[in-house]
Design an enzyme around this catalytic site. Sequence first.
Site, PDB file in Angstrom:
ATOM      1  N   CYS A   1       0.812  -1.435   0.076  1.00  0.00           N
ATOM      2  CA  CYS A   1       0.052   0.075   0.014  1.00  0.00           C
ATOM      3  C   CYS A   1       0.971   1.348  -0.018  1.00  0.00           C
ATOM      4  CB  CYS A   1      -0.972   0.009   1.217  1.00  0.00           C
ATOM      5  SG  CYS A   1      -2.046  -1.390   1.263  1.00  0.00           S
TER       6      CYS A   1
ATOM      7  N   HIS B   1      -8.987   3.498  -1.742  1.00  0.00           N
ATOM      8  CA  HIS B   1      -7.748   2.882  -1.309  1.00  0.00           C
ATOM      9  C   HIS B   1      -7.411   2.031  -2.504  1.00  0.00           C
ATOM     10  CE1 HIS B   1      -4.175   1.598   0.488  1.00  0.00           C
ATOM     11  NE2 HIS B   1      -4.752   0.695   1.266  1.00  0.00           N
TER      12      HIS B   1
END
Lengths: 413, 413
Positions: free
Chosen positions: B86, B356
């Site tokens: 991420c 996200h």
Amino acid sequence: MRKVAVVGAGMTRFGKYMDKTIKDLGREAVEAAMKDAGVDKSQIEAAMVGNAVAGLITGQEMIKAQVVLREMGFGDIPMVNTENACASSSTAFHLAWLYVASGMYDCVLALGVEKLYHEDKRRSFQAIGSAVDMTMVQELLKATAARGVSAGEKPAAGGGAGAGEKRSMFMDFYAAGAREHMKRYGSTAVQFAKVAVKSHKNASLNPYAQYRETYSVEDILNSPMVAEPLTRLMCSPIGDGAAALVLCSEEKARQLTTKPVWVTASILGTGKDRAPGEPGVTTRMAEKAYKLAGVSPQDVDVVELHDASSPAELMEYEELGLCKLGEGGRLIEEGITEITGKTPVNPSGGLLSKGHPIGATGCAQLTEVFWQLRGQCGDRQVKGGNAKIGLTQNAGGMMRGEPAACTIHILER
Amino acid sequence: MRKVAVVGAGMTRFGKYMDKTIKDLGREAVEAAMKDAGVDKSQIEAAMVGNAVAGLITGQEMIKAQVVLREMGFGDIPMVNTENACASSSTAFHLAWLYVASGMYDCVLALGVEKLYHEDKRRSFQAIGSAVDMTMVQELLKATAARGVSAGEKPAAGGGAGAGEKRSMFMDFYAAGAREHMKRYGSTAVQFAKVAVKSHKNASLNPYAQYRETYSVEDILNSPMVAEPLTRLMCSPIGDGAAALVLCSEEKARQLTTKPVWVTASILGTGKDRAPGEPGVTTRMAEKAYKLAGVSPQDVDVVELHDASSPAELMEYEELGLCKLGEGGRLIEEGITEITGKTPVNPSGGLLSKGHPIGATGCAQLTEVFWQLRGQCGDRQVKGGNAKIGLTQNAGGMMRGEPAACTIHILER
């Protein structure tokens, strides 16, 4: 930008390691590199790790660097996962060089690690196949299926795309390039075979090589046809392995060793749509590297280049300026690129015979040149241990006839 | 090291784009960033591209940067594919910063691009799941299967591991952390819900946000339970998108704009096995960043942090030094992190509501802070357009209780 030195390198023997993980392979190479450099884990300030397809082969799609290195106790140093297909780990080396050259860190690790073998070989080839624009692959898959091409038993990957079960579609690109070169310059299948003979002979002298058998020109020509004129023994195999190097600032290098090897050019470039007559990305990047290092192709004592197929090696002689366009065949005929020649090329055995675990290849080439410049290559040592300038060329992926990524490194002692 | 400025940024709205490729999304963000910067393709000298899981979702395992950017005509500039789960694209930004800071290039592009949506949602979660050591995942999969946990309908990814069909196993980590925080410091599910209320409210003001609905505390608490105390609306969703920034040397920035935003700290670190009582990687890296930039947490005017779940945001207040340990709950209760508060956090809506798409998140956070410092955020603008110092915190992957990668960036105008 500061001077940057390589002070140590290590690698696994390339091969088929069904029972080893990328963690096992990476650790072996890193520990060997640190031992060679005389550094311990507390001195490593950052790590750049190249890998291409562990996601598809092992399921470890993300944080490969951390998975490989975490348990070795490097603490919270920066780790970056880099990918540029078959040039993934020379890209990692380039970034490690950048960290040191910038002045940010004094001691940085570069690692390339790859597992290509999978119980299902189709999966290996499919993984390699994503080194092109996948929309392109879909078209090639259709074309190949229509031709019904098949190949011999030794898996021929060559940093290429995966279609059939036993070969790589990238070999179609290389074969087309070889045929074009034959037509334009008169190079021959025998010359391509001689490149392969040299590679296998060199690999027989290299304990890190995956394939250590030697072959005659006839053996090479008589091995199963992969894609005219490429036979199986002219194509790089699939394999597993890892290679690592430790890069340092000048001050740090002087503390560690009396034999630093300097990185005098670290060039990374991308393939593009060329204008008619414009040279390829290898030539364009090599010219930048020669200029930066202030050397000419004739000054280079040892080369490790990206021979995903043996005709590619011959063409890269020309692209790197080791000879004029069309003269690659002459170089192999005259023995100039033999270990004993003026400009030894791929003394390691190259991708063809040392092996080509794609994400490990760039660091493995750099490791070989580093060891050659240090005079520690035993039976395959070039120039009696007096080589001063070495060059690596590493290409990755393919987009419309040109590699997607290309690195040129010049190392000097 | 030279001063480095951000001179432009662009992004797609985050969302579900079943008909768009990473090429489409990347191009949209890059064109917007170049337009914002006032540069054309001939001025971009290198490109760093972060992506985490395109290999598993789209089949494009390799050379994503080249596939996304090649047709835009950047020529043969260096392109590097970076991955840190991420934190993939804040890592790309860090390397773009390094290229400029080192003096090597004057104008470099950083891009993060991701597609998480797949026709088969299990594939999305499985892809996200490889952000941990896969040997660990195998154990967690067994544990989760034994508990038979299931979740609501909104897919809750949160930069986490993929086990079940409708949720991410990473939420187990976050839930455990939240329960521990409640036990130790008395934080409450209502406080976690208030964080989510704030995020969704902020996102409602952000045209780039994936989810623009607003919710009450009751709505948040009454949404389906994912893993006690996390409800669905406390978890970041899966999504697609891209964000890009243009970084320049001081000289180049002065030519391009009267409003450069300076990168005064670019820190990348890795999770490790901590000694008892040792602070987490976010705290350790934030301390380095504050020191480098010469600022304190109280100087920061705007923060974008990695709220993969709403309790994580509250704990990161503490880890970043915005308050003392255990006081995160007070910050949200007192409105200090609201857009109108002293230290606005996630004015974009954050991972929770802006979305996200994991490899795009880092660059999206940096884009938001850049825009906030330039005063061009419209309804969600903080400090009446007078914010001077911004911070981003981006975490990626998980190894034994700590993120595998963590970046902290401080931007100042």
